[in-house]
Design a protein around this motif. Sequence first.
Motif, mmCIF file in Angstrom:
data_model
loop_
_atom_site.group_PDB
_atom_site.id
_atom_site.type_symbol
_atom_site.label_atom_id
_atom_site.label_comp_id
_atom_site.label_asym_id
_atom_site.label_seq_id
_atom_site.Cartn_x
_atom_site.Cartn_y
_atom_site.Cartn_z
ATOM 1 N N ARG A 97 -55.397 17.559 12.325
ATOM 2 C CA ARG A 97 -55.338 17.944 13.736
ATOM 3 C C ARG A 97 -54.018 17.516 14.383
ATOM 4 N NH1 ARG A 97 -58.734 21.568 16.361
ATOM 5 N NH2 ARG A 97 -58.607 21.224 18.604
ATOM 6 N N LEU A 98 -53.361 16.525 13.792
ATOM 7 C CA LEU A 98 -52.073 16.066 14.313
ATOM 8 C C LEU A 98 -50.979 17.112 14.134
ATOM 9 C CD1 LEU A 98 -52.145 12.368 13.063
ATOM 10 C CD2 LEU A 98 -52.323 13.122 15.436
ATOM 11 N N TYR A 99 -51.266 18.140 13.333
ATOM 12 C CA TYR A 99 -50.301 19.217 13.126
ATOM 13 C C TYR A 99 -50.782 20.546 13.692
ATOM 14 C CZ TYR A 99 -47.170 16.325 10.409
ATOM 15 O OH TYR A 99 -46.274 15.348 10.042
ATOM 16 N N LYS A 100 -51.836 20.490 14.510
ATOM 17 C CA LYS A 100 -52.343 21.706 15.148
ATOM 18 C C LYS A 100 -51.308 22.252 16.125
ATOM 19 C CE LYS A 100 -55.931 24.494 16.136
ATOM 20 N NZ LYS A 100 -56.634 25.310 15.157
ATOM 21 N N GLY A 101 -51.017 23.546 16.028
ATOM 22 C CA GLY A 101 -50.070 24.176 16.942
ATOM 23 C C GLY A 101 -48.625 24.063 16.529
ATOM 24 N N ILE A 102 -48.356 23.674 15.257
ATOM 25 C CA ILE A 102 -46.971 23.456 14.842
ATOM 26 C C ILE A 102 -46.221 24.758 14.564
ATOM 27 C CG2 ILE A 102 -47.412 23.281 12.351
ATOM 28 C CD1 ILE A 102 -45.338 20.984 12.315
ATOM 29 N N ILE A 103 -46.938 25.861 14.304
ATOM 30 C CA ILE A 103 -46.274 27.119 13.953
ATOM 31 C C ILE A 103 -45.357 27.631 15.071
ATOM 32 C CG2 ILE A 103 -46.620 29.523 13.253
ATOM 33 C CD1 ILE A 103 -47.263 27.450 11.112
ATOM 34 N N PRO A 104 -45.832 27.682 16.344
ATOM 35 C CA PRO A 104 -44.913 28.152 17.394
ATOM 36 C C PRO A 104 -43.624 27.334 17.509
ATOM 37 C CG PRO A 104 -47.163 28.191 18.195
ATOM 38 C CD PRO A 104 -47.196 27.487 16.873
ATOM 39 N N PRO A 105 -43.687 25.980 17.489
ATOM 40 C CA PRO A 105 -42.434 25.221 17.541
ATOM 41 C C PRO A 105 -41.521 25.480 16.345
ATOM 42 C CG PRO A 105 -44.284 23.793 18.081
ATOM 43 C CD PRO A 105 -44.856 25.081 17.599
ATOM 44 N N GLU A 129 -44.206 27.624 24.228
ATOM 45 C CA GLU A 129 -44.812 26.415 24.775
ATOM 46 C C GLU A 129 -46.261 26.673 25.179
ATOM 47 O OE1 GLU A 129 -43.924 23.079 25.656
ATOM 48 O OE2 GLU A 129 -42.460 23.418 24.072
ATOM 49 N N LEU A 130 -46.523 27.804 25.809
ATOM 50 C CA LEU A 130 -47.883 28.130 26.238
ATOM 51 C C LEU A 130 -48.827 28.195 25.039
ATOM 52 C CD1 LEU A 130 -49.104 30.482 28.955
ATOM 53 C CD2 LEU A 130 -49.900 30.947 26.635
ATOM 54 N N VAL A 131 -48.387 28.865 23.976
ATOM 55 C CA VAL A 131 -49.218 28.977 22.766
ATOM 56 C C VAL A 131 -49.458 27.604 22.151
ATOM 57 C CG1 VAL A 131 -49.301 29.885 20.409
ATOM 58 C CG2 VAL A 131 -48.509 31.347 22.287
ATOM 59 N N MET A 170 -43.710 29.453 33.721
ATOM 60 C CA MET A 170 -42.268 29.677 33.538
ATOM 61 C C MET A 170 -41.443 28.838 34.512
ATOM 62 S SD MET A 170 -39.632 31.422 32.310
ATOM 63 C CE MET A 170 -37.941 31.369 32.879
ATOM 64 N N GLU A 171 -41.864 28.802 35.763
ATOM 65 C CA GLU A 171 -41.098 28.066 36.764
ATOM 66 C C GLU A 171 -41.099 26.567 36.466
ATOM 67 O OE1 GLU A 171 -41.112 25.859 40.806
ATOM 68 O OE2 GLU A 171 -42.803 26.286 39.487
ATOM 69 N N ALA A 172 -42.253 26.028 36.055
ATOM 70 C CA ALA A 172 -42.330 24.613 35.702
ATOM 71 C C ALA A 172 -41.524 24.320 34.441
ATOM 72 C CB ALA A 172 -43.790 24.198 35.498
ATOM 73 N N THR A 173 -41.551 25.262 33.487
ATOM 74 C CA THR A 173 -40.752 25.115 32.270
ATOM 75 C C THR A 173 -39.268 25.125 32.604
ATOM 76 O OG1 THR A 173 -42.472 26.270 31.020
ATOM 77 C CG2 THR A 173 -40.330 26.044 29.962
ATOM 78 N N ILE A 222 -50.447 23.447 33.829
ATOM 79 C CA ILE A 222 -50.387 24.813 34.341
ATOM 80 C C ILE A 222 -50.569 25.814 33.201
ATOM 81 C CG2 ILE A 222 -48.826 26.547 35.328
ATOM 82 C CD1 ILE A 222 -47.653 24.254 37.066
ATOM 83 N N GLN A 223 -49.932 25.551 32.065
ATOM 84 C CA GLN A 223 -50.014 26.498 30.956
ATOM 85 C C GLN A 223 -51.374 26.476 30.274
ATOM 86 O OE1 GLN A 223 -46.419 25.572 28.578
ATOM 87 N NE2 GLN A 223 -45.604 27.516 29.324
ATOM 88 N N LEU A 224 -52.025 25.329 30.238
ATOM 89 C CA LEU A 224 -53.346 25.285 29.626
ATOM 90 C C LEU A 224 -54.354 26.066 30.458
ATOM 91 C CD1 LEU A 224 -55.312 24.182 27.473
ATOM 92 C CD2 LEU A 224 -55.734 22.254 29.003
ATOM 93 N N HIS A 225 -54.339 25.844 31.759
ATOM 94 C CA HIS A 225 -55.350 26.436 32.630
ATOM 95 C C HIS A 225 -54.926 27.776 33.233
ATOM 96 C CE1 HIS A 225 -57.525 22.709 32.195
ATOM 97 N NE2 HIS A 225 -56.503 22.016 32.677
#
Length: 294
Positions: free
Chosen positions: A69-77, A131-133, A167-170, A230-233
């Motif tokens: 789980r520590l590597y969950k979401g690594i593909i987009p980065p 980042e959102l993904v 986007m604006e916060a990013t 913001i991106q999560l919700h």
Amino acid sequence: MSAPAQTKKQVPLPFAYTFAFGAIAGCTELLMLYPLDVVKTRQQLESGKGGTGMMQTFRNIIGTQGVSRLYKGIIPPLMLEAPKRAIKFGANGYWSGVLTSNGTRQNTQALALATGFLAGGTESVVVTPFELVKIRLQDKSTNFAGPIDVIKHAIKTEGVGSLYKGMEATFWRHWWWNGGYFATIFAVRNALPKPTSKKGELGNNLLAGTVGGFVGTALNTPFDVVKTRIQLHGTGEWAYPALLRLMREEGLSGMYKGFAPKVLRLAPGGGVLLLVVEALTTITRKRLGPPYNT
């Protein structure tokens, strides 16, 4: 008396090589230190005052969801690493050229700061969807199978434009990080004694980059926290009102949730980047020979 021998200058490597080395170094750093990014995101998503510490967050993730789980979401980065580094430093070079009239005007601390701001703003345009993904995959309650699943769900439920929520916060996150980073590098390099060897130059760059990264992280972490939420919700909230609400509800500590893992990733990450790039550059110069290895 014979004329003194002229010192030959090493020819810079072609852009394709430096681009590839930056991408390889970035991906190496990401693979080694990505778990710290997951921990940072988990801490930032905790609402309310206080929160779980970094080590306890690590233990909670491993204990309840496993090491993977520590590597969950690594593909987009990983997908983003090469274009992000190219855009970060390419935009910095472009805006530096604009502000200094292609080097005819002397660079200053103020111009270095302005260049960093503009480079960060440019970079945010590319970074936002990735980042959102990543954030939606890193959330502890996520049910998404992978990046494509996140994208399909976002487009189906909210439309294509939803990939640019936050986007604006990013923009402000990268604006402040790059401004602090490049301006600090300029200041630290000028303050340090001029290096007389390759080792000294490497040491100066390592110190300047580490201090710059720390300053950039200190400036941008509050914006990183609100961007993550913001991106999560998908609230579409503006960054500065969200920041004021966060400060009012959770205090200064709430604004700096996830700061420790961000900084801990920064220092060794900068070292990894420099070591990989230097090693690949040295090997390539030897293989290519003159005029790249003089």
